[in-house]
Enzyme design. Sequence first.
Site, short mmCIF file in Angstrom:
data_model
loop_
_atom_site.label_atom_id
_atom_site.label_comp_id
_atom_site.label_asym_id
_atom_site.label_seq_id
_atom_site.Cartn_x
_atom_site.Cartn_y
_atom_site.Cartn_z
N LYS A 193 -9.37 2.93 9.44
CA LYS A 193 -9.04 1.52 9.27
C LYS A 193 -10.02 0.64 10.03
O LYS A 193 -10.52 1.02 11.11
CB LYS A 193 -7.62 1.26 9.79
CG LYS A 193 -6.56 2.03 9.03
CD LYS A 193 -6.53 1.64 7.56
CE LYS A 193 -5.55 2.48 6.77
NZ LYS A 193 -5.56 2.13 5.34
N HIS A 200 -4.81 6.21 -4.49
CA HIS A 200 -4.16 6.03 -3.19
C HIS A 200 -2.91 6.91 -3.14
O HIS A 200 -2.33 7.23 -4.17
CB HIS A 200 -3.76 4.55 -3.06
CG HIS A 200 -2.73 4.26 -2.02
ND1 HIS A 200 -1.38 4.29 -2.29
CD2 HIS A 200 -2.85 3.93 -0.72
CE1 HIS A 200 -0.72 3.98 -1.19
NE2 HIS A 200 -1.58 3.75 -0.22
MG MG Z 1 -6.23 1.51 1.40
#
Ligand code: MG
Length: 388
Positions: free
Chosen positions: A183, A321
Site C-alpha cells: 500500500k 482483485h
Molecule cells: Mg487494490
Amino acid sequence: MKIVKILEQPVRLKSNISNALVNFSTHTVSVVAIVTDKIINGKPATGLAFNSIGRFDQSGILRNRMIPRLLSAKPGLLINPETERLCPAKVLKCAMQNEKPGGHGDRAHAASALEMAVWDLNAKLEDEPAAITIARHFGRSLAIPKISVYAAGGYYHEGQPARALQDELKGYQDSGFTMFKMKIGGAPMDQDLKRIESALEIGGAGENLAVDANGRFTLEQAIAYGQAMTPYALRWYEEPGDPLDYHLNRQLADAYEGPLATGENLFSRQDVKNLLMYAGMRRNQDIFQMDPGLSYGITEYATMITEMEKNGYDRKFAYPHGGQLMGFHIVAGLGLGGCEVYPGVFQPMGGFQDGAVIENGMATIPDAPGFGFERKSNLAVPFAELCG
Ligand code: MG
C-alpha cells in the site's frame, strides 16, 4: 432439481490493518449456502460462496430482497434444461428482479455471493474443481492448471516498526511468492518512497513489486507519486485516483509511462466499457482488476472480459482483485493473467487451501470439488456453522 433453502450469515474478518483510506477492523463478509434437494454422499448438495473481501456483509439485501425472490421462483425458472442443474445466469436474473439498471453498489456484491454459490454447487455435482466447470462452460480448455499468483499485503499496521514490511515480504518470498503488492498513500510521500525502497531490497527488480493507493490521490498527487516512482520501474501503480474518475486516469496515463492498474471498484460490464472508452487504458500494458466476487458473479464478469477483448485488450492483463479461492478458480478457468492472494490477512477468507504450494510465483489448482472452501480449515468453520 430444486432449491430447498438459502442460508446467509455475516462473518467478521480478522484484520486490524489499513490502506490509504480504509481500516478493516470492522469489516464483515456474507457467507451463503444454497441447499438443494439433490443428495450427494448422503447429504443435500449445497453450493457455498461469499461476497469477496474488502467490503461488508450483504445480509439485508440478501435476506430482504434476493433470497425471497429465488425461493419464490416458479419451478424450473432457475434450471438449465440441458444440464437440469441450476443456471448461474438465471439465478442472477431472478435475484435482480425489479432492480433498476445502473448504480451498482452493494447489491452487486450480494448477487455475487448467490451466483458464485451456484458454480460451487455445479462443480460439486460434477465432482470436479470449479475451475474445470468454469472453463467448460465458456468453451475453454484448462490446459495449464498452474497460475501466476502474487502476494498482496504491505498494509499500514498500527505501531509497525520500519522493518516489519521487509519481514512480511520475506515471509511471502520464503513461501514461494516472487511478486508482491504493498500500500501507498497512507503516509507522507517521502515515507512511502522509503517503504518502497525497503520492499525492493527484498523483492529485487521493480517488476516484482506493485503499489496500491486505493483511490486516494488527486491528479496532482497521483502525478507527483508517479514521477517519484518512475525510476523504480514498478510492476504496476494501482488505483491512484477515484476509481470512477476516468478523466483523471486518462491524464495520468499521459503523464506516467509505467503500467497502471484499476477496476476492483467497477461492478458491471457497462462500467468497464466506460473505463475502456474514456480512461486511457493502454493495451498490452495496463492491468484490469474487476472482482467477480463483488460484481454480480462470473456471469457478469465474463461479459467484462468479452468487452475488453472486443476493444483489443488481452485477457492476460486481467488480474482479479480478491485474493481468495474463488478468484483462483476463475483465473484458471478463464485463462486470465494471474491472481491476487492474501496469504496473511483478511482471515478466514484470504488465501488458498491448507498446504497450498506456491513455487516460483505459481500455484496449482486444488483438486477438491467446487471452490474447495472445505479444504481451508479456518474457512470451513463458518460454512459448517452456517449449514448446521
Ligand atoms: Mg487494490
